[in-house]
Scaffold this motif. Structure first.
Motif, PDB file in Angstrom:
ATOM      1  N   UNK A   1       0.802  -1.221   0.178  1.00  0.00           N
ATOM      2  CA  UNK A   1      -0.018  -0.028  -0.058  1.00  0.00           C
ATOM      3  C   UNK A   1       0.923   1.422  -0.048  1.00  0.00           C
ATOM      4  N   UNK A   2       2.091   1.224  -0.146  1.00  0.00           N
ATOM      5  CA  UNK A   2       2.947   2.298  -0.239  1.00  0.00           C
ATOM      6  C   UNK A   2       3.388   2.857  -1.403  1.00  0.00           C
ATOM      7  N   UNK A   3       2.295   3.473  -2.212  1.00  0.00           N
ATOM      8  CA  UNK A   3       2.494   3.757  -3.626  1.00  0.00           C
ATOM      9  C   UNK A   3       2.643   5.391  -3.739  1.00  0.00           C
ATOM     10  N   UNK A   4       3.179   5.719  -4.891  1.00  0.00           N
ATOM     11  CA  UNK A   4       3.645   7.145  -5.168  1.00  0.00           C
ATOM     12  C   UNK A   4       2.173   7.760  -5.337  1.00  0.00           C
ATOM     13  N   UNK A   5       1.858   8.984  -4.652  1.00  0.00           N
ATOM     14  CA  UNK A   5       0.784   9.801  -4.947  1.00  0.00           C
ATOM     15  C   UNK A   5       0.710  10.364  -6.274  1.00  0.00           C
ATOM     16  N   UNK A   6       1.736  10.489  -6.867  1.00  0.00           N
ATOM     17  CA  UNK A   6       1.792  11.027  -8.361  1.00  0.00           C
ATOM     18  C   UNK A   6       1.520  10.162  -9.233  1.00  0.00           C
TER      19      UNK A   6
ATOM     20  N   UNK B   1      11.021  12.116  -2.592  1.00  0.00           N
ATOM     21  CA  UNK B   1      10.695  11.529  -1.280  1.00  0.00           C
ATOM     22  C   UNK B   1       8.989  12.226  -0.854  1.00  0.00           C
ATOM     23  N   UNK B   2       8.451  11.240  -0.022  1.00  0.00           N
ATOM     24  CA  UNK B   2       7.328  11.725   0.529  1.00  0.00           C
ATOM     25  C   UNK B   2       7.344  11.096   1.923  1.00  0.00           C
ATOM     26  N   UNK B   3       6.542  11.822   2.989  1.00  0.00           N
ATOM     27  CA  UNK B   3       6.583  11.429   4.159  1.00  0.00           C
ATOM     28  C   UNK B   3       5.102  10.803   4.265  1.00  0.00           C
ATOM     29  N   UNK B   4       5.007   9.664   5.209  1.00  0.00           N
ATOM     30  CA  UNK B   4       4.015   8.748   5.571  1.00  0.00           C
ATOM     31  C   UNK B   4       3.803   8.971   6.750  1.00  0.00           C
ATOM     32  N   UNK B   5       2.327   9.429   7.298  1.00  0.00           N
ATOM     33  CA  UNK B   5       2.143   9.365   8.778  1.00  0.00           C
ATOM     34  C   UNK B   5       0.807   8.659   8.732  1.00  0.00           C
ATOM     35  N   UNK B   6       0.715   7.575   9.753  1.00  0.00           N
ATOM     36  CA  UNK B   6      -0.383   6.674   9.838  1.00  0.00           C
ATOM     37  C   UNK B   6      -0.796   6.870  11.570  1.00  0.00           C
TER      38      UNK B   6
END
Length: 332
Positions: free
Chosen positions: A232-237, A266-271
């Motif tokens: 589920x760690x997919x690039x939002x772009x 890079x992108x930050x993931x917050x859960x």
């Protein structure tokens, strides 16, 4: 039917204190010390009020921050406070049988249920409960953002007339807001508003948020974080698979990690992990731009960890067989 507008204040032990380390029969985030409530009738007129101070049983020392925020002193709790079971008996009698509860936010009823479980009291009477924020959002700007009580008051041009961070004061101000909403319609449409809010993540997101999504059915924290850093760690772009760096924990079962797309950087993931009634975990996931304020917070945390001195351990010298034998014979 009566609408009971409820607010509470609770005490939390100071981290590292004996109270914080003491195991309790049920895990709680805070012990309730004050309950305030206002009754709103079906015609949405404000009726009577209820307030009670509660003498804490487990977290007896009042946290200085809680005292400063609420203005409540230990001396007041000792003089006016009653036991939690007695307070619940009085409160339920005042509410009556046909009551629907509304709070400003998700925390109050959750804390109430934790305290009821701690004292082995029935909690089924709290089932008819709604977050007034969701109704306010649905009937005003339609946003998913969590709003402070004073923000909602300003939107309706309501002047504060009671003290803030006082259970009865906050309950009264919430009642003034609820009196201007269509509560019967809000209750009918609540499930839709709640789903939209969940898909927008509980709480206000920081600037730079690119996408929000909610996932269900995880069996453990490890299972949830594994999914968040893999399939589920997919690039939002572009939707490509991203790699993931180390997770750092934050208060409230929140975690953050930096992910990288081969093409878009890079992108930050917050859960945030939330326990469901069936024992599974729900994951609310936010993705931020790699140059956002949230991403800089991750970089600072990672830098501190990298700069922290690594612990050193003295290697114990192993005794030889002859030396051990000599000691056994009483030789030096």
């Amino acid at each position: 039917m009566n609408y009971i507008i409820l607010d509470m204040e609770w005490n939390q032990p100071w981290p590292g204190s004996p109270s914080a380390r003491k195991p309790l029969p049920v895990q709680i985030r805070g012990e309730i010390i004050q309950i305030g409530a206002v009754r709103v009738l079906e015609d949405q007129t404000i009726a009577d009020e209820f307030q009670v101070m509660i003498r804490p049983k487990y977290y007896r020392r009042l946290n200085k921050r809680v005292s400063k925020l609420t203005g409540i002193k230990e001396s007041r709790l000792k003089e006016e406070g009653i036991s939690f079971p007695e307070a619940m008996e009085r409160f339920r009698a005042w509410c009556g049988e046909d009551a629907v509860f509304l709070t400003w936010g998700f925390d109050d009823v959750t804390i109430l249920r934790e305290n009821l479980a701690l004292f082995q009291l029935d909690e089924s009477w709290t089932n008819r409960w709604y977050n007034a924020q969701m109704i306010f959002n649905a009937q005003t700007d339609g946003s998913n953002a969590q709003k402070a009580l004073k923000t909602a008051m300003a939107a309706f041009e309501i002047e504060p007339c009671r003290p803030a961070h006082d259970a009865l004061g906050d309950a009264y101000h919430t009642a003034l807001i609820c009196a201007r909403l269509d509560l019967s319609r809000g209750l009918r449409e609540y499930e839709t508003a709640l789903r939209e809010h969940q898909n927008g993540f509980h709480g206000a997101d920081l600037p730079g948020c690119l996408s929000r999504h909610v996932y269900y059915g995880f069996t453990s924290k490890e299972n949830a974080l594994s999914r968040m850093e893999q399939q589920d760690n997919l690039c939002p772009t572009c939707g490509a698979q991203m790699s993931c760096r180390r997770w750092f924990s934050q208060p409230g079962r929140r975690y953050m990690a930096m992910a990288q797309c081969p093409e878009h950087g890079e992108f930050l993931i917050r859960v945030r992990l939330t326990a469901e009634e069936d024992g599974t975990l729900k994951v609310s996931r936010l993705v931020y731009d790699g140059q956002s304020e949230a991403a800089r917070a991750y970089a600072q945390r990672a830098e501190k960890v990298a700069e922290a001195p690594k612990p050193t351990y003295r290697r114990r010298r192993r005794r030889t067989g002859s030396k051990r034998a000599g000691l056994a014979d009483g030789q030096n």
